[in-house]
Design an enzyme around this catalytic site. Structure first.
Site, PDB file in Angstrom:
ATOM      1  N   GLU A 292       0.828  -1.211   0.000  1.00 54.18           N
ATOM      2  CA  GLU A 292       0.000   0.000   0.000  1.00 54.18           C
ATOM      3  C   GLU A 292       0.855   1.250   0.000  1.00 54.18           C
ATOM      4  O   GLU A 292       0.630   2.191  -0.773  1.00 54.18           O
ATOM      5  CB  GLU A 292      -0.932  -0.011   1.217  1.00 54.18           C
ATOM      6  CG  GLU A 292      -1.839   1.194   1.303  1.00 54.18           C
ATOM      7  CD  GLU A 292      -2.750   1.284   0.103  1.00 54.18           C
ATOM      8  OE1 GLU A 292      -2.515   2.184  -0.742  1.00 54.18           O
ATOM      9  OE2 GLU A 292      -3.654   0.454  -0.025  1.00 54.18           O
TER      10      GLU A 292
ATOM     11  N   ASP B 210       1.087   3.973  -3.114  1.00 50.92           N
ATOM     12  CA  ASP B 210       0.661   5.365  -2.962  1.00 50.92           C
ATOM     13  C   ASP B 210       1.777   6.338  -3.357  1.00 50.92           C
ATOM     14  O   ASP B 210       1.544   7.311  -4.091  1.00 50.92           O
ATOM     15  CB  ASP B 210       0.235   5.631  -1.518  1.00 50.92           C
ATOM     16  CG  ASP B 210      -1.026   4.886  -1.124  1.00 50.92           C
ATOM     17  OD1 ASP B 210      -1.768   4.468  -2.032  1.00 50.92           O
ATOM     18  OD2 ASP B 210      -1.267   4.711   0.079  1.00 50.92           O
TER      19      ASP B 210
ATOM     20  N   SER C  81      -7.222   1.728  -4.061  1.00 53.89           N
ATOM     21  CA  SER C  81      -6.052   2.358  -3.449  1.00 53.89           C
ATOM     22  C   SER C  81      -5.218   3.106  -4.480  1.00 53.89           C
ATOM     23  O   SER C  81      -4.607   4.124  -4.170  1.00 53.89           O
ATOM     24  CB  SER C  81      -5.150   1.300  -2.807  1.00 53.89           C
ATOM     25  OG  SER C  81      -5.571   0.990  -1.518  1.00 53.89           O
TER      26      SER C  81
ATOM     27  N   ASP D  89     -23.249   6.982 -11.593  1.00 52.34           N
ATOM     28  CA  ASP D  89     -23.705   5.675 -11.125  1.00 52.34           C
ATOM     29  C   ASP D  89     -22.889   5.274  -9.905  1.00 52.34           C
ATOM     30  O   ASP D  89     -21.833   5.857  -9.621  1.00 52.34           O
ATOM     31  CB  ASP D  89     -23.630   4.620 -12.223  1.00 52.34           C
ATOM     32  CG  ASP D  89     -22.235   4.452 -12.804  1.00 52.34           C
ATOM     33  OD1 ASP D  89     -21.329   4.020 -12.068  1.00 52.34           O
ATOM     34  OD2 ASP D  89     -22.045   4.759 -13.998  1.00 52.34           O
TER      35      ASP D  89
END
Length: 525
Positions: free
Chosen positions: A248, A252, A447, A503
């Protein structure tokens, strides 16, 4: 003076047993603890209504000093909490009027007495934690001024919204993009690099290795971004393995840094608890040293797993960000319309469901010869799908009224805040090439979409010469009839189907960077 007899339940503080947890015994009486007491906000609603009706170039955001003076904690409220702390022999560690937080320290026995809670150790598949059930109790005179008390319970609050292809699958992936390739497909401006901007990245575990960053950006032929680590509640950059939250963190940093290579990337590391998450966010919003103009958050959890006090406090923090001109980008989740909950109902992910967050959903993006050939809703049956749906907590914002937000698919048919707002490539099978712990992998998940959008907004902020800030009202109102987003009309995330316009799978669509830049700045590159 307050007494135990005058304590009352703090509304919204109720905790239930975490499913799958087993109580192991009472917390050791002398265990040292810290809590963050957040005070209620004052006077922000009208100012935010005015911002919502203006284009970014017309907005006058508050400075940090102006915010502290106008919307910071009331001095009388601070004094009442300090008196409460003294009465219970708690140490006042920090008082931050702008963040509206007072940090208190003491032993488990002191905290149990002060807040009238029973604390126990628990065992859970996600790890051991200190927890409580029931409500936090406070003296009657504190109830009207306290938003929440965080830190008594340190159970894991959020999960990282990324999906990593296994090595064999990665080699057979339909497509694996570098972030600059995705930026080209989405027509991001090439003459901008994020110079002068700071992007905040919130992390609740894991870490990065400088060697990975050097190798990755060298491979892309890009300068190594300036990356700064900030410790919150003793969280720290702590890399371990590719199967941990390192994926993660590296995802990022590498996505945001490749999109805006001249921007400073400020990574706020905090423990994965409601206190850690909230403290990291408010620290970033009110950081007077690095002054981020965009925040990327790739962590979250179903609204149903949060206390009401945590939902409210985080939403208030995002309102503070809007007043200061800080855009908060949040991943919408990877568990489809159920958000991974197995109760048969639809759920949306928080903090993406806050009306003050730019909620980022996911698509599957295919291309040929540098052009997009297909973009549909990301839904790999059983292997992840974009989050999205209707909030069970937050009301329909005024700026979403004309967007055709449908009733919830749940039996109550609630019409509330619709999630997500925007989207971008998130399918691991058309994923992002990322280096983690010395190896190249292919990552997907919403993410990746949050730092992708954060990087784009840093470029736009650079061109605009000021922060875009609270983007949602602009997208839904002032730019409603434009084509600054690429409408995604095919696919579903379980309970919700993509269709023309907004949507509950991809929101208003994926970015057209050049058109969005022109619309927000009045210039074309």
């Amino acid at each position: 003076m307050s007494s135990h007899h005058s304590h009352q339940p703090l509304p919204g503080s109720e905790r239930t047993m975490l499913p799958g947890a087993r109580q192991m015994g009472p917390v050791k009486p002398e265990e040292p603890m810290e809590v963050s007491v957040y005070l209620k906000a004052r006077g922000s609603a009208k100012a935010l209504e005015a911002l919502a009706n203006q284009l970014p170039g017309q907005r006058q955001h508050l400075s940090q000093a102006e915010f502290a003076a106008q919307q910071g904690a009331d001095p009388d409220a601070i004094a009442k909490v300090e008196a409460f702390a003294h009465e219970h022999n708690l140490t006042i560690v920090d008082v931050n009027p702008a963040r509206r937080v007072i940090v208190l320290a003491g032993t488990a026995t002191m905290m149990s007495s002060a807040f009238q809670v029973e604390l126990h150790y628990y065992e859970h598949p996600q790890g051991h934690f200190r927890g409580r059930t029931g409500t936090v109790q406070l003296p009657a005179d504190l109830i009207p001024i306290v938003e929440g008390v965080f830190g008594l319970d340190d159970r894991p609050q959020a999960r990282a919204h990324y999906r990593r292809l296994e090595t064999r699958a990665a080699a057979q992936a339909t497509t694996a993009y570098t972030p600059p390739q995705l930026a080209a497909l989405y027509d991001f401006p090439t003459q901008l690099n994020g110079q002068g901007q700071s992007i905040a990245i919130i992390e609740l575990g894991g870490g990065y290795r400088s060697s990975d960053l050097r190798a990755y950006f060298s491979r892309l032929g890009l300068p190594l971004p300036k990356v700064v680590s900030v410790s919150v509640d003793r969280g720290r950059n702590s890399p371990s393995t590719a199967d941990s939250a390192d994926g993660e963190v590296e995802l990022d940093i590498q996505v945001a840094g490749a999109i805006a290579p001249a921007a400073r990337l400020v990574v706020y590391f905090a423990p994965n608890s409601d206190r850690g998450f909230l403290d990291a966010v408010t620290t970033a919003i009110h950081d007077t040293r690095y002054r981020p103009s965009v925040i990327s958050i790739s962590w979250g959890g179903p609204e149903s797993t949060w206390t009401a006090q945590a939902l409210q406090a985080m939403d208030q923090a995002f309102q503070s960000a809007a007043a200061l001109g800080v855009t908060v980008c949040c991943a919408a989740g990877d568990g489809g319309s159920s958000d991974g909950v197995t109760d048969g109902r639809a759920h949306v992910d928080f903090p993406a469901s806050s009306p003050y967050a730019l909620a980022c959903g996911g698509t599957r993006l295919e291309s040929a010869n540098g052009q997009v050939t297909s973009e549909v809703v990301w839904n790999n049956t059983g292997k992840g799908a974009t989050g999205g749906g209707i909030s069970d907590v937050f009301a329909l914002p005024a700026w979403q009224v004309g967007a055709g937000i449908p009733p919830s698919s749940n039996p109550d048919g609630r019409v509330g805040r619709g999630v997500p707002d925007v989207a971008g490539d998130a399918d691991p099978e058309t994923g992002y090439q990322i280096q983690v712990d010395g190896q190249l992998f292919v990552f997907g998940g919403t993410s990746a979409v949050s730092p992708l959008w954060a990087g784009l907004l840093a470029l736009i902020n650079q061109k605009l010469g000021k922060a875009v800030g609270y983007l949602n009202p602009v997208l839904y109102q002032q730019l409603a009839q434009t084509s600054v987003l690429r409408d995604v009309t095919s696919g579903n995330n379980g309970a919700y189907q993509a269709n023309p316009g907004w949507d509950a799978c991809t929101g208003l669509g994926s970015p057209d960077g050049a058109k969005l830049l022109q619309a927000l700045t009045g210039t074309q590159l």
